[in-house]
Every structure is written in C-alpha cells, then in structure tokens.
Design a protein around this motif. Structure first.
Motif, PDB file in Angstrom:
ATOM      1  N   ALA A 197      -9.206   0.467   4.887  1.00 49.96           N
ATOM      2  CA  ALA A 197      -8.766   1.423   4.129  1.00 49.96           C
ATOM      3  C   ALA A 197      -9.655   2.700   3.963  1.00 49.96           C
ATOM      4  O   ALA A 197     -10.940   2.557   4.017  1.00 49.96           O
ATOM      5  N   ASP A 207      -3.192   5.253   5.271  1.00 48.72           N
ATOM      6  CA  ASP A 207      -4.556   4.905   4.881  1.00 48.72           C
ATOM      7  C   ASP A 207      -5.071   3.578   4.930  1.00 48.72           C
ATOM      8  O   ASP A 207      -6.073   2.972   4.372  1.00 48.72           O
ATOM      9  N   HIS A 208      -4.043   2.359   5.505  1.00 47.75           N
ATOM     10  CA  HIS A 208      -4.469   1.188   5.573  1.00 47.75           C
ATOM     11  C   HIS A 208      -4.154   0.441   6.928  1.00 47.75           C
ATOM     12  O   HIS A 208      -3.079   0.907   7.502  1.00 47.75           O
ATOM     13  N   PHE A 219       0.634  -1.280   0.039  1.00 44.73           N
ATOM     14  CA  PHE A 219       0.022  -0.090   0.017  1.00 44.73           C
ATOM     15  C   PHE A 219       0.878   1.205  -0.025  1.00 44.73           C
ATOM     16  O   PHE A 219       0.249   2.351  -0.049  1.00 44.73           O
ATOM     17  N   ALA A 256      -6.229   2.849  10.484  1.00 46.41           N
ATOM     18  CA  ALA A 256      -6.100   3.339   9.363  1.00 46.41           C
ATOM     19  C   ALA A 256      -6.317   4.782   9.255  1.00 46.41           C
ATOM     20  O   ALA A 256      -5.418   5.472   8.543  1.00 46.41           O
TER      21      ALA A 256
END
Length: 125
Positions: free
Chosen positions: A96, A30-31, A3, A65
């Motif tokens: 996510a 973001d994950h 990612f 996240a």
C-alpha cells in the motif's frame, strides 16, 4: 477488500517475476498483491523459505503499487524485518502506498502466509 478502481496488468511482461514464479494477482490504485506458490528453488539450504523470497516479493509488490499511479519508479532504499517462518507453501505480499510525492513514493508491504500469518514487513522508497 475493495481499494477502489481496479487496474489492468499483465504478468508476462515482468520477466523477473515470471522467472521467480511470482504473480501480480491484484492491483488497485496505490495497492498491489504479489503471490507465490513455494517451490524447491524458493528454499534455503536448511529447507526453509529463503529470506530473499520474502524481500523479492515485497519489492515487486511495492513497485506495482507505486506504478499503479501511472509513473515509473525504481527502489531507492528499503527497511525490512523478518518475523516468522512458515510451513505453508502459499505466500502473499500486500503493498500500500503511504506517500506519493512528485518524484518519491513510499510503500509499505506485509508478507503473509496462507493462514494470514505475518512473516515479514517493510517500507520501500
């Protein structure tokens, strides 16, 4: 799956996750992924995995996240659906970020078992 830039994290500082035997195992911008080895305390009266385990894992993964962007957030609301039970003792919540605004972050989360079967899914704001 890659990612992007990996972010350092520690599990020991999240006492709630430690108490519930959940571990943040992966975190990229973001994950996040939270995992759990199911224990007897994770089971409901009928021996199945308690639905609250799925929701709790998803909330923790969503928070991680969202936090991966460097800001602090709290969950304002969520929508969560349960799809299936499992006999597996290993669970993963994969989160996510779908939208990051100035004050609001929206995160989607899938909870899967050790065979990658989708058990539950939700959106957290």
């Amino acid at each position: 799956m890659d990612f992007g830039k990996k972010i350092d994290f520690t599990n020991e500082n999240n006492h709630f996750m430690v108490y519930n035997h959940m571990k943040l195992t992966q975190m990229w911008e973001d994950h996040a992924v939270v995992e759990l080895e199911v224990r007897k305390e994770s089971r409901n009266l009928f021996g199945g995995i308690h639905g609250g385990v799925f929701l709790t894992m998803a909330d923790c993964a969503a928070g991680a996240a969202a936090r991966s962007g460097g800001k602090r957030y709290v969950t304002l609301s969520n929508s969560f659906e349960f799809f299936s039970a499992t006999e597996h003792d290993h669970l993963r919540a994969i989160a996510a970020v779908r939208h990051r605004g100035k004050t609001i972050c929206v995160v989607s989360v899938d909870v899967k078992d050790g065979e990658d079967k989708l058990l539950a899914s939700g959106t957290f704001t």
